[in-house]
Design a protein around this motif. Structure first.
Motif, PDB file in Angstrom:
ATOM      1  N   VAL A  93       1.157  -1.060  -0.058  1.00 22.71           N
ATOM      2  CA  VAL A  93       0.074  -0.063   0.056  1.00 22.71           C
ATOM      3  C   VAL A  93       0.868   1.173  -0.113  1.00 22.71           C
ATOM      4  CG1 VAL A  93      -1.703   1.375   1.227  1.00 22.71           C
ATOM      5  CG2 VAL A  93      -1.804  -1.150   1.379  1.00 22.71           C
ATOM      6  N   ARG A  94       0.761   2.363  -0.814  1.00 22.25           N
ATOM      7  CA  ARG A  94       1.572   3.447  -0.904  1.00 22.25           C
ATOM      8  C   ARG A  94       0.356   4.582  -0.983  1.00 22.25           C
ATOM      9  NH1 ARG A  94       5.989   4.561  -5.312  1.00 22.25           N
ATOM     10  NH2 ARG A  94       6.669   6.761  -4.578  1.00 22.25           N
ATOM     11  N   ASP A  95       0.602   5.686  -0.365  1.00 28.84           N
ATOM     12  CA  ASP A  95      -0.372   6.869  -0.385  1.00 28.84           C
ATOM     13  C   ASP A  95       0.325   7.626  -1.738  1.00 28.84           C
ATOM     14  OD1 ASP A  95      -1.789   9.291  -0.073  1.00 28.84           O
ATOM     15  OD2 ASP A  95      -1.168   9.469   1.897  1.00 28.84           O
ATOM     16  N   LEU A  96      -0.539   7.620  -2.754  1.00 29.83           N
ATOM     17  CA  LEU A  96      -0.017   8.573  -3.778  1.00 29.83           C
ATOM     18  C   LEU A  96      -0.341   9.975  -3.847  1.00 29.83           C
ATOM     19  CD1 LEU A  96      -0.752   6.031  -6.442  1.00 29.83           C
ATOM     20  CD2 LEU A  96       1.468   6.365  -5.674  1.00 29.83           C
ATOM     21  N   THR A  97      -1.353  10.289  -2.688  1.00 32.88           N
ATOM     22  CA  THR A  97      -1.816  11.658  -2.708  1.00 32.88           C
ATOM     23  C   THR A  97      -1.433  12.297  -1.316  1.00 32.88           C
ATOM     24  OG1 THR A  97      -3.957  11.101  -2.413  1.00 32.88           O
ATOM     25  CG2 THR A  97      -3.353  11.552  -4.693  1.00 32.88           C
TER      26      THR A  97
END
Length: 65
Positions: free
Chosen positions: A8-12
């Motif tokens: 999981v990666r927060d792109l914003t």
């Protein structure tokens, strides 16, 4: 989240910014388009997000600004 490895990666990761996915294309498997109010809080522009690096680039400014 990566469909390949479940990471999981927060792109914003921008405080107070709202984002909505707009488009994914097979021709550009490592990119997506999203609308965000990053530049001005009341105006949503289209941004190109690199899914590999997380780089966010203004693609199309909202002409209402």
């Amino acid at each position: 989240m990566s469909l390949v490895d479940n990471n999981v990666r927060d792109l914003t990761p921008f405080q107070g910014v709202r984002a909505s996915p707009l488009d994914l294309r097979r021709e550009y498997p490592n990119e997506m388009l999203a609308t965000m109010n990053l530049r001005k809080r009341r105006v949503f522009d289209v941004y190109r997000i690199n899914l590999t690096t997380g780089a966010v680039v203004l693609d199309t400014p909202n002409p209402a600004t």
